[in-house]
Scaffold this motif. Structure first.
Motif, PDB file in Angstrom:
ATOM      1  N   LYS A  15     -33.749  22.470  -5.865  1.00 16.77           N
ATOM      2  CA  LYS A  15     -34.118  23.886  -5.836  1.00 16.77           C
ATOM      3  C   LYS A  15     -33.065  24.643  -5.025  1.00 16.77           C
ATOM      4  CE  LYS A  15     -37.910  23.159  -8.019  1.00 16.77           C
ATOM      5  NZ  LYS A  15     -37.933  23.367  -9.435  1.00 16.77           N
ATOM      6  N   VAL A  16     -32.586  25.752  -5.563  1.00 15.65           N
ATOM      7  CA  VAL A  16     -31.539  26.534  -4.915  1.00 15.65           C
ATOM      8  C   VAL A  16     -32.128  27.861  -4.450  1.00 15.65           C
ATOM      9  CG1 VAL A  16     -29.313  27.666  -5.229  1.00 15.65           C
ATOM     10  CG2 VAL A  16     -29.760  25.477  -6.345  1.00 15.65           C
ATOM     11  N   ILE A  17     -31.867  28.205  -3.187  1.00 10.24           N
ATOM     12  CA  ILE A  17     -32.298  29.478  -2.619  1.00 10.24           C
ATOM     13  C   ILE A  17     -31.062  30.155  -2.046  1.00 10.24           C
ATOM     14  CG2 ILE A  17     -33.684  30.589  -0.837  1.00 10.24           C
ATOM     15  CD1 ILE A  17     -35.602  28.211  -1.041  1.00 10.24           C
ATOM     16  N   THR A  18     -30.879  31.419  -2.359  1.00 12.83           N
ATOM     17  CA  THR A  18     -29.740  32.169  -1.843  1.00 12.83           C
ATOM     18  C   THR A  18     -30.214  33.078  -0.721  1.00 12.83           C
ATOM     19  OG1 THR A  18     -28.737  32.143  -4.029  1.00 12.83           O
ATOM     20  CG2 THR A  18     -27.888  33.753  -2.464  1.00 12.83           C
ATOM     21  N   VAL A  19     -29.519  33.020   0.407  1.00 12.44           N
ATOM     22  CA  VAL A  19     -29.870  33.818   1.575  1.00 12.44           C
ATOM     23  C   VAL A  19     -28.602  34.465   2.112  1.00 12.44           C
ATOM     24  CG1 VAL A  19     -30.875  33.753   3.891  1.00 12.44           C
ATOM     25  CG2 VAL A  19     -31.679  32.163   2.165  1.00 12.44           C
ATOM     26  N   LYS A  20     -28.711  35.723   2.512  1.00 15.79           N
ATOM     27  CA  LYS A  20     -27.569  36.407   3.119  1.00 15.79           C
ATOM     28  C   LYS A  20     -27.748  36.424   4.634  1.00 15.79           C
ATOM     29  CE  LYS A  20     -26.454  39.432  -0.724  1.00 15.79           C
ATOM     30  NZ  LYS A  20     -26.164  40.802  -1.133  1.00 15.79           N
ATOM     31  N   PHE A  21     -26.639  36.169   5.359  1.00 17.67           N
ATOM     32  CA  PHE A  21     -26.628  36.187   6.810  1.00 17.67           C
ATOM     33  C   PHE A  21     -25.566  37.151   7.295  1.00 17.67           C
ATOM     34  CE2 PHE A  21     -28.435  31.986   5.969  1.00 17.67           C
ATOM     35  CZ  PHE A  21     -29.487  31.957   6.870  1.00 17.67           C
ATOM     36  N   LYS A  22     -25.794  37.701   8.475  1.00 17.56           N
ATOM     37  CA  LYS A  22     -24.752  38.496   9.134  1.00 17.56           C
ATOM     38  C   LYS A  22     -23.635  37.550   9.544  1.00 17.56           C
ATOM     39  CE  LYS A  22     -28.123  41.620  11.132  1.00 17.56           C
ATOM     40  NZ  LYS A  22     -28.794  42.002  12.369  1.00 17.56           N
ATOM     41  N   GLU A  23     -22.428  38.088   9.692  1.00 20.17           N
ATOM     42  CA  GLU A  23     -21.277  37.273  10.082  1.00 20.17           C
ATOM     43  C   GLU A  23     -21.543  36.541  11.397  1.00 20.17           C
ATOM     44  OE1 GLU A  23     -17.705  35.327   9.859  1.00 20.17           O
ATOM     45  OE2 GLU A  23     -18.621  36.558   8.295  1.00 20.17           O
ATOM     46  N   SER A  24     -22.146  37.234  12.360  1.00 19.47           N
ATOM     47  CA  SER A  24     -22.406  36.615  13.670  1.00 19.47           C
ATOM     48  C   SER A  24     -23.394  35.449  13.543  1.00 19.47           C
ATOM     49  CB  SER A  24     -22.938  37.649  14.654  1.00 19.47           C
ATOM     50  OG  SER A  24     -24.139  38.227  14.166  1.00 19.47           O
ATOM     51  N   GLU A  25     -24.408  35.592  12.699  1.00 23.20           N
ATOM     52  CA  GLU A  25     -25.379  34.512  12.490  1.00 23.20           C
ATOM     53  C   GLU A  25     -24.698  33.313  11.829  1.00 23.20           C
ATOM     54  OE1 GLU A  25     -29.366  37.226  11.694  1.00 23.20           O
ATOM     55  OE2 GLU A  25     -27.974  36.818  10.043  1.00 23.20           O
ATOM     56  N   TYR A  26     -23.859  33.591  10.840  1.00 20.72           N
ATOM     57  CA  TYR A  26     -23.142  32.532  10.138  1.00 20.72           C
ATOM     58  C   TYR A  26     -22.222  31.766  11.096  1.00 20.72           C
ATOM     59  CZ  TYR A  26     -20.126  30.222   6.748  1.00 20.72           C
ATOM     60  OH  TYR A  26     -19.430  29.282   6.039  1.00 20.72           O
ATOM     61  N   GLN A  27     -21.529  32.486  11.953  1.00 17.12           N
ATOM     62  CA  GLN A  27     -20.631  31.838  12.911  1.00 17.12           C
ATOM     63  C   GLN A  27     -21.412  30.967  13.886  1.00 17.12           C
ATOM     64  OE1 GLN A  27     -17.345  31.633  12.717  1.00 17.12           O
ATOM     65  NE2 GLN A  27     -17.475  32.911  10.877  1.00 17.12           N
ATOM     66  N   MET A  28     -22.579  31.440  14.326  1.00 19.22           N
ATOM     67  CA  MET A  28     -23.423  30.632  15.217  1.00 19.22           C
ATOM     68  C   MET A  28     -23.860  29.347  14.518  1.00 19.22           C
ATOM     69  SD  MET A  28     -25.771  33.402  17.370  1.00 19.22           S
ATOM     70  CE  MET A  28     -27.126  33.109  16.292  1.00 19.22           C
ATOM     71  N   MET A  29     -24.224  29.465  13.243  1.00 16.96           N
ATOM     72  CA  MET A  29     -24.634  28.283  12.489  1.00 16.96           C
ATOM     73  C   MET A  29     -23.474  27.316  12.320  1.00 16.96           C
ATOM     74  SD  MET A  29     -27.339  29.485   9.576  1.00 16.96           S
ATOM     75  CE  MET A  29     -26.281  30.683   8.786  1.00 16.96           C
ATOM     76  N   LEU A  30     -22.286  27.830  11.993  1.00 15.32           N
ATOM     77  CA  LEU A  30     -21.109  26.967  11.843  1.00 15.32           C
ATOM     78  C   LEU A  30     -20.812  26.205  13.130  1.00 15.32           C
ATOM     79  CD1 LEU A  30     -18.409  28.922   9.793  1.00 15.32           C
ATOM     80  CD2 LEU A  30     -19.684  26.888   9.125  1.00 15.32           C
ATOM     81  N   GLU A  31     -20.873  26.902  14.241  1.00 18.30           N
ATOM     82  CA  GLU A  31     -20.599  26.282  15.534  1.00 18.30           C
ATOM     83  C   GLU A  31     -21.612  25.169  15.820  1.00 18.30           C
ATOM     84  OE1 GLU A  31     -20.564  27.705  20.141  1.00 18.30           O
ATOM     85  OE2 GLU A  31     -19.684  29.062  18.662  1.00 18.30           O
ATOM     86  N   TYR A  32     -22.889  25.472  15.587  1.00 16.91           N
ATOM     87  CA  TYR A  32     -23.942  24.487  15.827  1.00 16.91           C
ATOM     88  C   TYR A  32     -23.771  23.260  14.936  1.00 16.91           C
ATOM     89  CZ  TYR A  32     -28.548  22.458  16.559  1.00 16.91           C
ATOM     90  OH  TYR A  32     -29.566  21.594  16.874  1.00 16.91           O
ATOM     91  N   THR A  33     -23.485  23.497  13.646  1.00 13.45           N
ATOM     92  CA  THR A  33     -23.367  22.374  12.720  1.00 13.45           C
ATOM     93  C   THR A  33     -22.160  21.495  13.043  1.00 13.45           C
ATOM     94  OG1 THR A  33     -22.184  23.746  11.089  1.00 13.45           O
ATOM     95  CG2 THR A  33     -24.569  23.548  10.839  1.00 13.45           C
ATOM     96  N   LYS A  34     -21.083  22.093  13.505  1.00 18.44           N
ATOM     97  CA  LYS A  34     -19.910  21.301  13.896  1.00 18.44           C
ATOM     98  C   LYS A  34     -20.214  20.450  15.124  1.00 18.44           C
ATOM     99  CE  LYS A  34     -16.453  24.378  11.948  1.00 18.44           C
ATOM    100  NZ  LYS A  34     -15.445  25.411  12.224  1.00 18.44           N
ATOM    101  N   GLN A  35     -20.929  21.029  16.099  1.00 19.04           N
ATOM    102  CA  GLN A  35     -21.259  20.304  17.324  1.00 19.04           C
ATOM    103  C   GLN A  35     -22.225  19.153  17.066  1.00 19.04           C
ATOM    104  OE1 GLN A  35     -22.828  23.240  20.005  1.00 19.04           O
ATOM    105  NE2 GLN A  35     -20.830  24.141  20.438  1.00 19.04           N
ATOM    106  N   HIS A  36     -23.114  19.311  16.094  1.00 14.02           N
ATOM    107  CA  HIS A  36     -24.148  18.309  15.838  1.00 14.02           C
ATOM    108  C   HIS A  36     -23.877  17.481  14.576  1.00 14.02           C
ATOM    109  CE1 HIS A  36     -26.089  21.041  18.685  1.00 14.02           C
ATOM    110  NE2 HIS A  36     -26.742  19.960  19.069  1.00 14.02           N
TER     111      HIS A  36
END
Length: 57
Positions: A15-36
């Protein structure tokens, strides 16, 4: 000859869901995913599961 490729699963994630994020939210997610060492999809699934479990308590 047997088929090659990924083995079939009992519970596919298809199942595919499309969600839009603000740039700042996306960057926070990228940082978290790289660390973990997880994917953004895994992070979002974890967040959804956490919220659902919170509401069941």
């Amino acid at each position: 000859m047997a088929k090659m490729g990924r083995p079939k699963t009992d519970d596919p994630t298809n199942k595919v869901i499309t969600v839009k994020f603000k740039e700042s939210e996306y960057q926070m997610m990228l940082e978290y995913t790289k660390q973990h060492n997880i994917t953004i999809s895994q992070l979002i699934r974890m967040g959804v599961e956490m919220k659902i479990n919170e509401s069941l308590e």
